[in-house]
Write a protein that holds these residues in place. Sequence first.
Motif, PDB file in Angstrom:
ATOM      1  N   TYR A  37      -2.412   5.218 -13.652  1.00  0.00           N
ATOM      2  CA  TYR A  37      -3.472   5.796 -12.825  1.00  0.00           C
ATOM      3  C   TYR A  37      -4.844   5.330 -13.303  1.00  0.00           C
ATOM      4  O   TYR A  37      -5.711   4.983 -12.478  1.00  0.00           O
ATOM      5  CB  TYR A  37      -3.391   7.317 -12.867  1.00  0.00           C
ATOM      6  N   LYS A  38      -5.065   5.306 -14.587  1.00  0.00           N
ATOM      7  CA  LYS A  38      -6.340   4.856 -15.146  1.00  0.00           C
ATOM      8  C   LYS A  38      -6.601   3.394 -14.781  1.00  0.00           C
ATOM      9  O   LYS A  38      -7.715   3.016 -14.418  1.00  0.00           O
ATOM     10  CB  LYS A  38      -6.322   5.022 -16.669  1.00  0.00           C
ATOM     11  N   TYR A  39      -5.540   2.583 -14.855  1.00  0.00           N
ATOM     12  CA  TYR A  39      -5.675   1.168 -14.491  1.00  0.00           C
ATOM     13  C   TYR A  39      -6.014   1.034 -13.005  1.00  0.00           C
ATOM     14  O   TYR A  39      -6.873   0.225 -12.624  1.00  0.00           O
ATOM     15  CB  TYR A  39      -4.389   0.420 -14.819  1.00  0.00           C
ATOM     16  N   TRP A  40      -5.336   1.843 -12.157  1.00  0.00           N
ATOM     17  CA  TRP A  40      -5.615   1.763 -10.730  1.00  0.00           C
ATOM     18  C   TRP A  40      -7.058   2.145 -10.414  1.00  0.00           C
ATOM     19  O   TRP A  40      -7.700   1.509  -9.583  1.00  0.00           O
ATOM     20  CB  TRP A  40      -4.670   2.639  -9.922  1.00  0.00           C
ATOM     21  N   LYS A  41      -7.590   3.175 -11.063  1.00  0.00           N
ATOM     22  CA  LYS A  41      -8.972   3.584 -10.811  1.00  0.00           C
ATOM     23  C   LYS A  41      -9.943   2.470 -11.208  1.00  0.00           C
ATOM     24  O   LYS A  41     -10.980   2.284 -10.567  1.00  0.00           O
ATOM     25  CB  LYS A  41      -9.304   4.868 -11.570  1.00  0.00           C
ATOM     26  N   PHE A  42      -9.598   1.724 -12.259  1.00  0.00           N
ATOM     27  CA  PHE A  42     -10.428   0.582 -12.646  1.00  0.00           C
ATOM     28  C   PHE A  42     -10.393  -0.483 -11.551  1.00  0.00           C
ATOM     29  O   PHE A  42     -11.428  -1.035 -11.160  1.00  0.00           O
ATOM     30  CB  PHE A  42      -9.930  -0.005 -13.970  1.00  0.00           C
ATOM     31  N   VAL A  88       0.826  -1.208   0.000  1.00  0.00           N
ATOM     32  CA  VAL A  88       0.000   0.000   0.000  1.00  0.00           C
ATOM     33  C   VAL A  88       0.861   1.258   0.000  1.00  0.00           C
ATOM     34  O   VAL A  88       0.455   2.305  -0.534  1.00  0.00           O
ATOM     35  CB  VAL A  88      -0.975  -0.017   1.203  1.00  0.00           C
ATOM     36  N   LYS A  89       2.075   1.178   0.560  1.00  0.00           N
ATOM     37  CA  LYS A  89       2.969   2.342   0.543  1.00  0.00           C
ATOM     38  C   LYS A  89       3.363   2.693  -0.890  1.00  0.00           C
ATOM     39  O   LYS A  89       3.459   3.879  -1.244  1.00  0.00           O
ATOM     40  CB  LYS A  89       4.212   2.050   1.374  1.00  0.00           C
ATOM     41  N   ALA A  90       3.617   1.669  -1.706  1.00  0.00           N
ATOM     42  CA  ALA A  90       3.978   1.915  -3.111  1.00  0.00           C
ATOM     43  C   ALA A  90       2.832   2.603  -3.842  1.00  0.00           C
ATOM     44  O   ALA A  90       3.053   3.506  -4.656  1.00  0.00           O
ATOM     45  CB  ALA A  90       4.326   0.600  -3.790  1.00  0.00           C
ATOM     46  N   LEU A  91       1.602   2.202  -3.522  1.00  0.00           N
ATOM     47  CA  LEU A  91       0.428   2.847  -4.123  1.00  0.00           C
ATOM     48  C   LEU A  91       0.347   4.306  -3.713  1.00  0.00           C
ATOM     49  O   LEU A  91       0.156   5.198  -4.553  1.00  0.00           O
ATOM     50  CB  LEU A  91      -0.847   2.111  -3.710  1.00  0.00           C
ATOM     51  N   LYS A  92       0.492   4.568  -2.417  1.00  0.00           N
ATOM     52  CA  LYS A  92       0.389   5.950  -1.917  1.00  0.00           C
ATOM     53  C   LYS A  92       1.481   6.836  -2.513  1.00  0.00           C
ATOM     54  O   LYS A  92       1.238   7.996  -2.859  1.00  0.00           O
ATOM     55  CB  LYS A  92       0.451   5.956  -0.400  1.00  0.00           C
ATOM     56  N   ASN A  93       2.695   6.273  -2.647  1.00  0.00           N
ATOM     57  CA  ASN A  93       3.785   7.038  -3.251  1.00  0.00           C
ATOM     58  C   ASN A  93       3.464   7.384  -4.701  1.00  0.00           C
ATOM     59  O   ASN A  93       3.715   8.504  -5.164  1.00  0.00           O
ATOM     60  CB  ASN A  93       5.090   6.244  -3.193  1.00  0.00           C
ATOM     61  N   PHE A  94       2.899   6.411  -5.406  1.00  0.00           N
ATOM     62  CA  PHE A  94       2.544   6.652  -6.812  1.00  0.00           C
ATOM     63  C   PHE A  94       1.484   7.740  -6.916  1.00  0.00           C
ATOM     64  O   PHE A  94       1.597   8.657  -7.743  1.00  0.00           O
ATOM     65  CB  PHE A  94       2.038   5.366  -7.466  1.00  0.00           C
ATOM     66  N   LEU A  95       0.441   7.649  -6.081  1.00  0.00           N
ATOM     67  CA  LEU A  95      -0.646   8.644  -6.141  1.00  0.00           C
ATOM     68  C   LEU A  95      -0.139  10.041  -5.799  1.00  0.00           C
ATOM     69  O   LEU A  95      -0.579  11.029  -6.393  1.00  0.00           O
ATOM     70  CB  LEU A  95      -1.775   8.233  -5.186  1.00  0.00           C
ATOM     71  N   THR A  96       0.817  10.106  -4.857  1.00  0.00           N
ATOM     72  CA  THR A  96       1.409  11.401  -4.508  1.00  0.00           C
ATOM     73  C   THR A  96       2.192  11.966  -5.696  1.00  0.00           C
ATOM     74  O   THR A  96       2.065  13.151  -6.033  1.00  0.00           O
ATOM     75  CB  THR A  96       2.335  11.259  -3.292  1.00  0.00           C
ATOM     76  N   GLU A  97       3.001  11.120  -6.324  1.00  0.00           N
ATOM     77  CA  GLU A  97       3.788  11.550  -7.482  1.00  0.00           C
ATOM     78  C   GLU A  97       2.883  11.961  -8.640  1.00  0.00           C
ATOM     79  O   GLU A  97       3.141  12.954  -9.325  1.00  0.00           O
ATOM     80  CB  GLU A  97       4.725  10.425  -7.930  1.00  0.00           C
TER      81      GLU A  97
END
Length: 718
Positions: free
Chosen positions: A175-180, A143-152
């Motif tokens: 980002y589009k893939y993550w929202k899916f 989940v940290k990798a996800l949060k870092n990506f969303l911040t970037e």
Amino acid sequence: MAALQKIRSKGVLLLIIIGLGLFAFIAEEFVRSIQTTTNESRQVAGEICGKKITSMEFQKMVEEYRDALKFMRGNTTPTEQENAQTEDFVWQSYVNYQLIAKECEKLGIRVTDKELQETLAKGSHPLLAQTPFVNQETRRFDVKALKNFLTEYQKMQNNTSEVPEQYAEQYATVYKYWKFIESTLRKNILEQKYQALLANTILTNPVETKRVFDENNTTSDLIAVSFNYNDVPQDKVKVTESELKNKYNESKERFRQYIESRDIRFVAYTVEASEKDKKDLDEEMAKFAEKMATSDDLTGVVRMSNSQIPYTGLWVSKNAFPNDIQAKLDSVKGGITGPYYEIADNSENIIKLMGSIQAPDSIQCKMIQVGGQDIEAVRKSADSIYTALKNGAVFDTIAHKYNQQAQEQWIVSNQYETAANMDENNIKLLNTLNTTATNELKNVEFETGNLIVLVTDRKAITTKYNVAIIKRPVTFSKETYSKAYNDFSRFLANSKTMDELEKNAVKEGYQYQMNNEVYANTHFINNITNTKEALRWLFNDDTKVGDISPLYECGDNNTLLVVALNKIHEKGYQPLEDVKSTIEKEIQKDKKAEYILKDPKVSQLKSLAEARANGYKIDTLKNVAYNGITFVPSTGSMETKINSSSAGKKVNDFVGPIKGENGVYFYQVIAINKNSEAKYDEKEMTSNVRTQLLRNIQTFGSDLYLKGNVKDKRYLFF
């Protein structure tokens, strides 16, 4: 005042004029509203629980899912069958969610943001393993990798002008893939909540689980007495209309049809190559064989030939080729093989094998990219780096000096072997890697730069080939297709009715076929691809029984098709007329059983000895399991009721009569066989019994489907 008096004197006339004008205005608005409503209804692809989904909305969902698949699997071009499977999956997922969401709304069940965050923190949901945010060491979602990506990503959005376009596109794709995934995850959690609610309605107890365990691990040996239904004369089992109606009403739910279907008659003609077409291809392939034997530009020759298999000059394994070529490679000794005909895929083939080597399927390597102001400076820097590394310098240290990570990466054959196009630089690099030993260093020169490559590991050594192949399908020419099209058009023009269609098809040598119960959610007619237009015609409200369609060009542009509508089966209960033969056979079966049991010697049969004395048919049946199925030789039938009745019986028990699928049966138990190796585990068995009971309530989904009044109109658009 005079003007006012004049208006009053014309009051009635003015009222009529104003009234007509107002009516015209209202009528115009009414017509416009009808047109708007009609246009909107024409765009509806489906409806669930009164909620309509337009074709554009559904198409958007399909595209989102396809984009997700591309992200996970790479940019592969799906086949028509794969596209159809995707559309069905998206539709079924949407329907299931809407049905469950409706129930959850009434029950007050929902998914909160907190629950979603807790699921992300745990990281154990299977969907999360499909994301790029998986820790490579633990193989778990991070989940940290996800949060870092969303911040970037948010920083990039706030400073778009400072971000290179390539990076922006890559981040936007992720980002589009993550929202899916996030949207799908929320829906999935809600569905799991509802399923858990249903699961908790299923209870079991130790007595039941022990009984099921014993039954699962016990079989019986039986001696069966059989009375075959076929021995009963048909005139003894006449069925009346009232009996048919009564039986139909008793079992009406069995004949519920959830989706509209239609019976069709059709003629499909596949155009094939003429003898002249085959001769022309033979001559063309012979010329290409000569060119392959003499040309130094094999890539150009293969490209010019329109081969189905491109040539790149790469060392590749057998897996890069179709099965027929794979089978041929080991027998090819070099030089030119062919042209020859391959019956498996109806193709003409030429093979030129330049050589084979033993090379790894998987290669682990590190790279340093070398650039400079000009090519001379690049070459000089590359030579310097190469010399330093050969003299013992540490690869990672040199890489860091040039601001590069030089991380180890695996390159696997299937990542590149089937590529249709590949530039010269990639070909040179991959061929270098295939022929480089472990811990060997290479300085690879390209036109615009150099790569310093270190191979750190090689796995799965296999045979790889440098082989050029020309594969051409034996297909028809434009002239052949034109003649076939004109002949089929003439046949269709002379067939105005279904009777004429059948008669003329036989006369012209076409095959007149039938396909009963083509469903509205079907994608193909008789497994012929590209038949969407024909299906739209078939299910159009204007198409009537007896109508004959226009001519459709289908398949791989090689099939001519005409369809006739023979019958319509509406959604709902199938009428008695459609299921009459099925019900009649069931009533006859019951009557035959009654006829057999009218004989007191049969109905009052008490022992095996009595059966033998009367000369009845007898079979020995071994290892009969209560939840299985048994073949009875005397009746030639697979029977389940014998099995289900055997549970709990003891040796020497005489059981019957049993009304089976093809006969009346009695049997005597002669042995009970227990699986002595099976060990009873109450916890495990309780779980197994609950799982089985849960399967039994899956019909609840059908009830939701009916309750939701699901309407599938996708065939009008897709």
